[in-house]
Write an enzyme that holds these catalytic residues in place. Structure first.
Site, PDB file in Angstrom:
ATOM      1  CD  GLU A 272      -2.732  -1.261   2.486  1.00 31.62           C
ATOM      2  OE1 GLU A 272      -3.859  -1.791   2.430  1.00 31.62           O
ATOM      3  OE2 GLU A 272      -2.258  -0.798   3.534  1.00 31.62           O
ATOM      4  CD1 TRP A 338      -0.618  -8.280   1.113  1.00 29.11           C
ATOM      5  CD2 TRP A 338      -2.708  -7.736   1.661  1.00 29.11           C
ATOM      6  NE1 TRP A 338      -0.839  -7.013   0.646  1.00 29.11           N
ATOM      7  CE2 TRP A 338      -2.120  -6.647   0.979  1.00 29.11           C
ATOM      8  CE3 TRP A 338      -4.015  -7.610   2.111  1.00 29.11           C
ATOM      9  CZ2 TRP A 338      -2.805  -5.456   0.727  1.00 29.11           C
ATOM     10  CZ3 TRP A 338      -4.710  -6.419   1.866  1.00 29.11           C
ATOM     11  CH2 TRP A 338      -4.097  -5.362   1.180  1.00 29.11           C
ATOM     12  CG  PHE A 364      -7.550 -14.165  12.945  1.00 25.02           C
ATOM     13  CD1 PHE A 364      -8.172 -14.773  11.867  1.00 25.02           C
ATOM     14  CD2 PHE A 364      -6.626 -14.898  13.664  1.00 25.02           C
ATOM     15  CE1 PHE A 364      -7.880 -16.080  11.504  1.00 25.02           C
ATOM     16  CE2 PHE A 364      -6.326 -16.209  13.317  1.00 25.02           C
ATOM     17  CZ  PHE A 364      -6.949 -16.806  12.237  1.00 25.02           C
ATOM     18  CB  THR A 414      -4.306  -3.794  16.693  1.00 29.32           C
ATOM     19  OG1 THR A 414      -3.223  -2.878  16.438  1.00 29.32           O
ATOM     20  CG2 THR A 414      -3.768  -5.200  16.893  1.00 29.32           C
ATOM     21  CD  GLU A 415      -5.941  -1.151  10.984  1.00 26.56           C
ATOM     22  OE1 GLU A 415      -6.019  -2.291  11.529  1.00 26.56           O
ATOM     23  OE2 GLU A 415      -5.618  -0.990   9.788  1.00 26.56           O
TER      24      GLU A 415
END
Length: 471
Positions: A272, A338, A364, A414-415
């Site tokens: 990205e 990914w 997840f 973990t945003e």
């Protein structure tokens, strides 16, 4: 024979003895004899428990760790009366990983240790630690104190989903941050090693670098327009500039990271990375002429090549997210797939060792059920059944391409996971299913696995692991 204790992952060969009296002991670890054996393959272990005690032999220290972790499961589920069993086992995949993002939300050393313990219980052997991103820089780098003093902290964090325009966003008004000293990270490395787990660090480059550029504006493309550590999620347009100072910085960072983490791998991200700033930058255009490049997109390949040269000089294998395939890659690069399952074919057909981490089945941070009844997540839906029944490898892989698949990895971005409890809730029990698939346990139906998983949940309770209840 019905297993008196449900093991996860299920060993390749397990025989519970109902004819022998159980081993009665309050100190099982003192009664376990351990040794290496040349008669076993390097990945293989053999565990035997009789009424007289227990013995564990293995072909390597790594296999011994797998055997110890199996023994820990049996002990945890049995109390003082331990059933007799004989196990011969080996994993299918060398890479059985979990990715933990500590950049978006910082986790304490104790939180990371708890994740390591949970991984060891399920015979996962790689912790991929995502240490840097736009929202925070988490690793101490000597000579660059502002990376953690400034880049390690954001002023506030977005509340809820990042949807609508800026006027619709709400923030909590609370600074968030933290970092690990080099000594703390070395301590984590040793803690993990003792449990059979290797920590692989990630320094994401050349994108996802807004926190570093906020600390040192000269690392960006427009240093006269300073920025702050990002307070929202998504993809930042602020990427590394192309000056000599930037490459000196990267050399220092990658060298120190190589010294902190003895693992033979370092992950450099590469995902990205917007090109908007490079397109607007006069210095980038000048550099393109100097480097003999004709397309702006080739600049990222220059960063990949530079990082590869630095890290291989320190004896490391280099891993990148699958966007790195869009430029010329050194032959010895490893690819972490990914974006979609078909990317496995793309990478392996070009001869690159590949780790499966696709967002369809291993992310997840997705919801586990109806969002109306779940904790906040980024979106999507990935149930524990989806993980267990997923077809991870494309059927069109040739035999030599299949051999390049190194293993599986689950992702905890973990945003939307501000606490350790939330991280564990999102990880479990999906991590249990991933561990079974990564180990290569004998194939069972979803119903058979679910039965063993339900019997396994009290073990998670005993270890203090928080998890989403099964439906």
């Amino acid at each position: 024979m019905t297993d008196p204790i449900a093991l996860l992952p299920l060993p390749q060969s397990v025989i519970w003895s109902e004819s022998e009296q159980p081993w009665e002991t309050t100190e099982p670890w003192e009664g376990l004899s351990v040794g290496l054996s040349e008669d076993l393959d390097r990945t293989e272990y053999a565990l035997a428990i009789s009424s007289e005690g227990a013995s564990l032999t293995a072909g390597s220290e790594a296999a011994l760790a797998d055997g110890r972790n199996t023994f820990a499961q049996i002990v945890a589920g049995a109390g003082t009366s331990i059933p007799c069993v004989t196990i011969h086992d080996r994993p299918r995949y060398a890479w059985r990983g979990m990715h933990l993002d500590v950049a978006r939300h910082f986790r304490s050393v104790e939180d990371v240790e708890a994740m390591i313990d949970a991984m060891a219980l399920h015979r996962l052997n790689v912790l991929h630690l995502h240490l840097t991103d736009d929202q925070g820089w988490r690793v101490e780098i000597k000579g660059y104190p502002k990376l953690t003093e400034v880049g390690g902290w954001r002023k506030q964090t977005l509340i809820g989903h990042m949807s609508g325009n800026e006027r619709g966003w709400e923030f909590d008004g609370t600074p968030h941050g933290g970092f690990y000293t080099q000594e703390e990270l070395k301590g984590l490395v040793e803690y993990a090693r003792q449990r059979g787990i290797m920590i692989v660090p990630e320094v994401d480059l050349p994108g996802h670098m807004q926190a570093a550029i906020a600390a040192y504006p000269q690392l960006g493309n427009f240093p006269d327009a300073p920025i702050e550590v990002r307070e929202t999620w998504g993809i930042s347009d602020h990427v590394l500039g192309v000056s000599d100072e930037v490459f000196d910085f990267l050399r220092d960072v990658l060298t120190q990271v190589s010294e902190i983490f003895p693992a033979p791998y370092v992950h450099i991200g590469g995902d990205e990375c917007p090109q908007a700033e490079w397109k607007r930058s006069p210095q980038a255009r000048t550099r393109m002429v100097e480097w003999g490049l004709t397309r702006v997109s080739e600049i990222q390949g220059k960063f990949t090549q530079f990082a590869f040269e630095v890290l291989t000089g320190h004896g490391k294998r280099v891993i990148g997210w699958d966007e790195v395939l869009e430029s010329h890659l050194p032959d010895d690069m490893m690819v972490m797939n990914w974006r979609h399952g078909n990317g496995v074919k793309t990478a392996t057909s070009r001869g690159f060792q590949t780790i499966i981490a696709n967002n369809e089945h291993t992310y997840f941070d997705h919801y586990q059920g109806d969002p109306e009844h779940e904790q906040l997540a980024i979106g999507g839906l990935t149930t524990v059944k989806d993980v267990y029944t997923a077809d991870f490898t494309p059927k069109q892989l040739e035999e030599d391409e299949q051999a390049l698949v190194m293993g599986l990895q689950g992702q905890l971005w973990t945003e939307y996971m501000p606490t350790a409890a939330h991280v564990q809730y999102m990880a479990f029990p999906r991590m249990c299913a991933l561990a079974e698939r990564a180990w290569g346990s004998p194939e069972q139906s979803w119903e058979e696995f679910e039965e063993r998983l339900r019997a396994h949940l009290p073990r998670l309770d005993a270890f203090g692991i928080r998890y989403r209840p099964l439906d």
